[in-house]
Each structure stands twice: as C-alpha cells, then as structure tokens.
Enzyme design. Structure first.
Site, PDB file in Angstrom:
ATOM      1  N   ASP A 156      -4.997   3.004   6.146  1.00  0.00           N
ATOM      2  CA  ASP A 156      -4.281   2.661   7.372  1.00  0.00           C
ATOM      3  C   ASP A 156      -5.191   1.731   8.164  1.00  0.00           C
ATOM      4  O   ASP A 156      -6.286   2.120   8.551  1.00  0.00           O
ATOM      5  CB  ASP A 156      -3.972   3.948   8.145  1.00  0.00           C
ATOM      6  CG  ASP A 156      -3.630   3.717   9.612  1.00  0.00           C
ATOM      7  OD1 ASP A 156      -3.241   2.582   9.967  1.00  0.00           O
ATOM      8  OD2 ASP A 156      -3.754   4.672  10.404  1.00  0.00           O
ATOM      9  N   ILE A 205       0.832  -1.204   0.000  1.00  0.00           N
ATOM     10  CA  ILE A 205       0.000   0.000   0.000  1.00  0.00           C
ATOM     11  C   ILE A 205       0.864   1.251   0.000  1.00  0.00           C
ATOM     12  O   ILE A 205       0.618   2.196  -0.748  1.00  0.00           O
ATOM     13  CB  ILE A 205      -0.942  -0.007   1.222  1.00  0.00           C
ATOM     14  CG1 ILE A 205      -1.965  -1.141   1.113  1.00  0.00           C
ATOM     15  CG2 ILE A 205      -1.660   1.334   1.368  1.00  0.00           C
ATOM     16  CD1 ILE A 205      -2.774  -1.367   2.382  1.00  0.00           C
ATOM     17  N   GLU A 206       1.899   1.260   0.861  1.00  0.00           N
ATOM     18  CA  GLU A 206       2.682   2.484   1.035  1.00  0.00           C
ATOM     19  C   GLU A 206       3.682   2.727  -0.083  1.00  0.00           C
ATOM     20  O   GLU A 206       4.223   3.829  -0.188  1.00  0.00           O
ATOM     21  CB  GLU A 206       3.402   2.484   2.386  1.00  0.00           C
ATOM     22  CG  GLU A 206       4.455   1.415   2.559  1.00  0.00           C
ATOM     23  CD  GLU A 206       3.910   0.101   3.070  1.00  0.00           C
ATOM     24  OE1 GLU A 206       4.714  -0.752   3.462  1.00  0.00           O
ATOM     25  OE2 GLU A 206       2.678  -0.083   3.056  1.00  0.00           O
ATOM     26  N   GLY A 221      -5.517  -9.383  10.723  1.00  0.00           N
ATOM     27  CA  GLY A 221      -4.380  -9.926  11.451  1.00  0.00           C
ATOM     28  C   GLY A 221      -4.744 -10.110  12.907  1.00  0.00           C
ATOM     29  O   GLY A 221      -5.471 -11.020  13.280  1.00  0.00           O
ATOM     30  N   ALA A 222      -4.252  -9.195  13.736  1.00  0.00           N
ATOM     31  CA  ALA A 222      -4.510  -9.264  15.174  1.00  0.00           C
ATOM     32  C   ALA A 222      -5.995  -9.103  15.487  1.00  0.00           C
ATOM     33  O   ALA A 222      -6.458  -9.545  16.545  1.00  0.00           O
ATOM     34  CB  ALA A 222      -3.702  -8.183  15.889  1.00  0.00           C
ATOM     35  N   GLN A 281       0.735  -3.170  10.487  1.00  0.00           N
ATOM     36  CA  GLN A 281       0.694  -2.238   9.361  1.00  0.00           C
ATOM     37  C   GLN A 281       0.618  -0.779   9.793  1.00  0.00           C
ATOM     38  O   GLN A 281       1.336   0.068   9.269  1.00  0.00           O
ATOM     39  CB  GLN A 281      -0.490  -2.587   8.440  1.00  0.00           C
ATOM     40  CG  GLN A 281      -0.489  -1.827   7.126  1.00  0.00           C
ATOM     41  CD  GLN A 281      -1.575  -0.755   7.062  1.00  0.00           C
ATOM     42  OE1 GLN A 281      -2.216  -0.436   8.061  1.00  0.00           O
ATOM     43  NE2 GLN A 281      -1.778  -0.196   5.877  1.00  0.00           N
ATOM     44  N   GLU A 282      -0.251  -0.455  10.754  1.00  0.00           N
ATOM     45  CA  GLU A 282      -0.397   0.948  11.147  1.00  0.00           C
ATOM     46  C   GLU A 282       0.876   1.494  11.777  1.00  0.00           C
ATOM     47  O   GLU A 282       1.336   2.590  11.434  1.00  0.00           O
ATOM     48  CB  GLU A 282      -1.554   1.121  12.123  1.00  0.00           C
ATOM     49  CG  GLU A 282      -1.713   2.585  12.547  1.00  0.00           C
ATOM     50  CD  GLU A 282      -2.943   2.833  13.401  1.00  0.00           C
ATOM     51  OE1 GLU A 282      -3.576   3.884  13.201  1.00  0.00           O
ATOM     52  OE2 GLU A 282      -3.261   2.009  14.274  1.00  0.00           O
ATOM     53  N   GLU A 283       1.455   0.737  12.699  1.00  0.00           N
ATOM     54  CA  GLU A 283       2.662   1.207  13.354  1.00  0.00           C
ATOM     55  C   GLU A 283       3.798   1.420  12.361  1.00  0.00           C
ATOM     56  O   GLU A 283       4.532   2.417  12.435  1.00  0.00           O
ATOM     57  CB  GLU A 283       3.102   0.214  14.439  1.00  0.00           C
ATOM     58  CG  GLU A 283       2.224   0.201  15.673  1.00  0.00           C
ATOM     59  CD  GLU A 283       1.020  -0.712  15.564  1.00  0.00           C
ATOM     60  OE1 GLU A 283       0.284  -0.879  16.552  1.00  0.00           O
ATOM     61  OE2 GLU A 283       0.803  -1.284  14.484  1.00  0.00           O
ATOM     62  N   TRP A 314      -7.706  -5.605   5.521  1.00  0.00           N
ATOM     63  CA  TRP A 314      -8.056  -4.706   6.619  1.00  0.00           C
ATOM     64  C   TRP A 314      -8.649  -5.495   7.796  1.00  0.00           C
ATOM     65  O   TRP A 314      -9.632  -6.208   7.633  1.00  0.00           O
ATOM     66  CB  TRP A 314      -9.057  -3.672   6.084  1.00  0.00           C
ATOM     67  CG  TRP A 314      -9.705  -2.788   7.096  1.00  0.00           C
ATOM     68  CD1 TRP A 314      -9.095  -2.092   8.097  1.00  0.00           C
ATOM     69  CD2 TRP A 314     -11.099  -2.467   7.178  1.00  0.00           C
ATOM     70  NE1 TRP A 314     -10.015  -1.368   8.801  1.00  0.00           N
ATOM     71  CE2 TRP A 314     -11.258  -1.578   8.251  1.00  0.00           C
ATOM     72  CE3 TRP A 314     -12.226  -2.850   6.439  1.00  0.00           C
ATOM     73  CZ2 TRP A 314     -12.508  -1.055   8.622  1.00  0.00           C
ATOM     74  CZ3 TRP A 314     -13.459  -2.333   6.801  1.00  0.00           C
ATOM     75  CH2 TRP A 314     -13.598  -1.447   7.877  1.00  0.00           C
TER      76      TRP A 314
END
Length: 592
Positions: free
Chosen positions: A367, A356-357, A500-501, A384-386, A497
């Site tokens: 995000d 994505i980035e 994961g966690a 991903q966000e971190e 999206w």
C-alpha cells in the site's frame, strides 16, 4: 538497450517530420503517464501512426516495434520470472498454532471459544477511558452536557444515551432520508450544527440511478448495526502507538459495527485536526468529510462504501473471518549496514499490465501509504491507497487506532476482504460493481490477503530525493515492511511506490525495492501501471544486475556516487539512474 535507444531516436525524428501536432500530444500523454505512480490507464508506447505517414516508413516503424517486443521477450525470458514463479500465501503453509492474546497482541473475540469451535463471540472486558485506548462512543464516561427544558439547568448525561435514542429511532424506519441521518448525527454533535455539510451524501442519493438506489432502506440497517456496539465490542481497543510493536485482531462483524459508528460520526474527540487535539497524530475516522463537498469522486467513493454496508447488513450473507492489524517497529540494532550487504538480486517479475490488488493477490501487497493510514480515503483523495481502502473497506478501521507512522515503522493488515471492483484512477475512478472473494482462509479464519502500508518521503522539489539520508530512510522503511516474520513468507507485489503525488523517481524507487527484496530474500512482482517504458528499462536493468552478480552493497555504493553527482551539479545532471549504474558496472560502454 543502447541499440533500442538509437532506433527509438531515429523513429521519433521520423514521426516528428510527419505530424508535429500529433507528436506533441503523444509526448504530453507519455509525460503524464511517466509522472504518475499509480495510473491505471495511460497511453500506449506504440501510438497509432499519423494518417500521412508513408507506407515505407510505416513498415520501418512496425519493424522497430517488433524489435522492441523481441527485446522485452528476450530480457524477460533470460532474467525475469513469470508471475507463477512467485510465492503466495496459500503456498507458505506456516503453522500459526492456536489463536492467543498476549501483552502485544490484543484479540477482541473470545479465544477459548474460537479455538474450540471457531465461533466468533466478543471477548468480555471493561470500559476503559484512557489515552492508551480508543475512547468509545458507548463508554459511560463519554458525557454530554444537556439543558433542562423547564428550569434551564445544565446536566451531564452519558452521550451514548443520546446516540442510542437517535439510532434506535432511525433503525425502526423502513426507509430514512439523508435529512434523517443529518438530524440524528447533529443531535449528539450539536456544536457542529451549521458547520458540517451533508451535501455530498444528499446529492449522491438523488443522482444514483434507481436500479442501484437502495440507500434509503439501508440507512436504518446501518443505524441498527451501529447501535449494537456495546454487544459487539466489549473489550477496550488499544491504540497502536508510535514506537511500539503491537497487533490487534478483530472479527469482520466487529469491524462493520465500528465502521457503522464511523458512518454515524459517533466517535468522541475525533472531529478536529487542531495541533493540540488529543488525536492530532491519528487519521480522522468519523465520516463527516466524506459527506460534504459533492464531487463525482465522492459519488464513486460512496457507491463503494454503501455496497460494503449493503453486504454487511444482509442477513443472508455471512462474514465470519478475522482481520489482524500489526504495527512493526524497526529497532536501531536491526537496521542493516547497507554498504556491506552481500546479497544478490532475488526473483523479479515486472509487467506494465495487471495490478497489485488483482494479480498481486496472495502476495504481500504494498500500500503506497500516507503516514496517516488511509490518506484521503474519507476526503477527496483517489490514488492507490485510497482505492485500495475503498475496495477493501475493512482497512478503514485502522484509522481508528493507528497513530501516524514514524520513519522506522509500517503497518501489516492480514485478512481483509475485497468487496468491490473498480476502473480508472483519480478523476476517472469508477466503482465497477461487487467482488466475490474466493481466497482461502488461514488457521485463524483470516482471508489470505496481506497488505503492507509503508509511506514514502514527499518531495516538493524532485531533486531533493537524491540524498543518501532520504534514500537510506526509504531503504529502512521498506526493510521494516519486507522483512520476514515466519520461515516461509509470500513474495511482494509492488510498483512505483511514492512516485505520483510524492514526486519520487520511479527508477530510484525500483532500485530501493530491489535492494530490500534481495536483502530479505523475497521475490518481487513489480507492476508499472501501464508504463511500458519503465517495464522494458527495468527488465534490462535487472538483467544486467543478475549478469554482473551485483550485490546490495555494491548498489548502495553506486547510489552514493549518483547522489554525489546530482548534488554537485545542483540537480542539473541529465543522466538517469539506470544509465549511471549501467555505465559504472560496464565502463567500456558508451554513455548512450
């Protein structure tokens, strides 16, 4: 796809007869790959063959692999779009007009000067100590109790006087140690002495190789940057509060100054997560949790953060852009009636390669956020966000003023600069060096990078997600972020999206995002993060939706049916969502 599954099953059985141990490892790696929403490294679906596999069977396996690749190419060419067919910000060319402030848009630079010559001078303002604004460390109303040395009296004096004295002392040093940093921070946070640890920062400085170890001379520069706060940010910063659509525009220099203060832990009332605390519904902003509990993760995080400050304190570098933070609220009157939506599928590009980035730069980059923006970026989190916030550290300042997102809200950030590159994910994450941004800027001098923070629902039990209340919540959350605000908007770069966690089902989240993209008539670039199985399945599923002319409303009804089946079976129904929808759209097909 049914033929592919038959071939796949036959080859799997053949491989199992050769080497069950190797198959067990392959299955474990495949399971690990499919279970992670953001993994940047995973096992290939075409693992190397066991040494004992016969040449005949090797030939048969190779033929099967080629067939799968042909299927991918056929489906992709007949339905999916190339990445180049999706719109990016530079192509949209919306006229922003002059930069202005309003009741809902706070601008921290002087707009009159900016609109005349693009000089970034801070907007004049006054000190505001109020629950609707960020309580600034340089406020004269931020007081600290001190004790008299002789008469043992207690006095209150502006806390900034003590902060400034410590920062000034540090800034005059040619080099400062972590102990110097620690002593300074604890002088104006005395009640945390013995409670805050700086072991991660100290170990980091000790262990980083000398060729990269510029940190001791850097600490004084960060202190000087932090000390400039009263000159850099003169106007009160409003909080982006729940239930209110509002935006804030700051300069990159102002953000750097604010983050330098976060580094030195100067922000008042922001050091506790107690439920009764004033900022309980806001993320943490002071860097205390980043400095404690050494780990290899913290090492790589600090490498990224320190590189950002290294660039921002370099007098030869010139970061003269603006960044806008917009909180959007989806009102009840604007919520779509998903069951009656007639829109058909928009463009889709799906790939297991890229990210994505990187490949998604210039699109609206999703995000995979926590409801408290930035998640564990200042702690141990590295999903991903971190990672996104570490590569673009200006995003971290959103934690200063963004209240926890409600189910009908999102945050859009336009103009952040990428400072670093990376590799890996989680425990394998590594800072991979500097990144030079070559993006164009818009009329408001913002880098043409746009990031959308939307938080998915966390499921302790994966079966709980097959509930239409939860599905509709995620549809509305994505719609809040995806809906257009200008005549021309870039397409959307996203992926698994909340898978994961947060334990989301990748197929379900893909369908939700396809539906919302169709509703808002924007294309979708879907990155599966090396999950080749999902890449192929999604390509084939999308091909079917396009061929059948399936509408958003039709998909919503099929999701209702699927959730009903799952709930009736107590979650034991083994059919996956794509197969369920496929069989519903093509009843004549076999259940395979």
């Amino acid at each position: 796809m049914d033929h592919h599954r038959n071939d796949s099953s036959r080859m799997k059985a053949l491989l199992q007869s050769e080497d069950s141990k190797d198959d067990h490892e392959r299955d474990r790696e495949q399971s690990s790959t499919n279970g992670s929403s953001q993994a940047t490294c995973s096992a290939s679906s075409h693992s190397s063959l066991s040494p004992g596999l016969s040449r005949t069977r090797e030939t048969e396996f190779g033929a099967w692999a080629e067939k799968v690749e042909r299927q991918k190419e056929d489906v992709s060419s007949s339905s999916c779009s190339p990445l180049s067919a999706l719109k990016k910000l530079p192509e949209c060319q919306n006229s922003l007009g002059q930069l202005t402030f309003s009741m809902t848009h706070s601008v921290l630079i002087d707009v009159k000067i900016f609109n005349r010559g693009r000089s970034l001078s801070p907007q004049e303002g006054r000190d505001v100590w109020h629950s609707n604004f960020v309580k600034m460390p340089c406020s004269q109303l931020s007081l600290m109790t001190t004790k008299g040395a002789v008469f043992k009296t207690t006095n209150q004096k502006p806390r900034w006087d003590i902060i400034k004295k410590q920062l000034e002392t540090l800034s005059k040093k040619s080099a400062a140690t972590v102990k110097d940093v620690e002593d300074a921070i604890l002088k104006y946070n005395p009640k945390y002495k013995g409670r805050w640890s700086f072991d991660a920062l100290a170990t980091f400085v000790e262990r980083v190789h000398e060729t990269e170890n510029y940190f001791k001379p850097l600490f004084p520069k960060i202190a000087a940057l932090a000390m400039d706060l009263p000159n850099s940010v003169k106007k009160a910063i409003p909080l982006l509060r729940r239930g209110q659509t509002a935006s804030i525009t700051l300069s990159q220099a102002q953000i750097a100054c604010l983050l330098a203060n976060a580094f030195f832990c100067t922000f008042p009332h922001r050091n506790t997560s107690d439920p009764k605390a004033e900022y309980h519904h806001y993320p943490s902003i002071n860097f205390t949790s980043l400095f404690e509990k050494w780990s290899e993760r913290k090492k790589e995080k600090l490498r990224a953060i320190m590189h950002y400050f290294h660039v921002m304190t370099d007098k030869e570098e010139k970061q003269d852009g603006l960044v806008t933070f917009e909180r959007h609220v989806l009102r009840d009157a604007d919520v779509p009636n998903w069951r009656s939506c007639k829109e058909k599928m928009s463009k889709l590009h799906v790939t297991s390669r890229g990210s994505i980035e990187t490949e998604g730069t210039g699109m609206l980059q999703v995000d995979f956020a926590a409801s408290r923006i930035g998640g564990g970026v200042l702690g141990s989190g590295l999903v991903q966000e971190e990672i996104l916030f570490l590569m673009n550290p200006e995003l971290i300042v959103a934690r200063l003023f963004t209240e926890k997102l409600a189910d009908n809200e999102c945050l859009v950030i336009t103009g952040s600069q990428q400072f670093s590159r990376y590799s890996g994910f989680g425990d394998t994450f590594e800072w991979a060096g500097p990144h030079k941004d070559n993006l164009p800027k818009d009329e408001w001098s913002r880098w043409q990078r746009q990031i959308l923070a939307i938080d998915a629902v966390f499921f302790k039990d994966r079966r709980d997600q097959y509930n239409m209340l939860k599905v509709t919540r995620d549809l509305n959350k994505a719609y809040c972020g995806f809906k257009a605000h200008f005549p021309k908007e870039p397409d959307i770069a996203t992926g698994k999206w909340g898978c994961g966690a947060f334990n989301g089902d990748p197929q379900l989240k893909a369908v939700i995002q396809l539906m919302v993209a169709a509703k808002v008539r924007r294309g979708l670039a879907f990155f599966t993060f090396h999950d080749e199985k999902l890449e192929l399945e999604l390509q084939q599923f999308y091909h079917l939706l396009v061929t059948e002319g399936t509408t958003v409303g039709k998909l919503y009804g099929l999701l209702e049916d699927f959730c009903a089946v799952q709930q009736a079976s107590g979650g034991s129904c083994q059919v996956d969502l794509f197969d369920f929808i496929r069989n519903s759209l093509k009843p004549s097909r076999s259940n395979l």
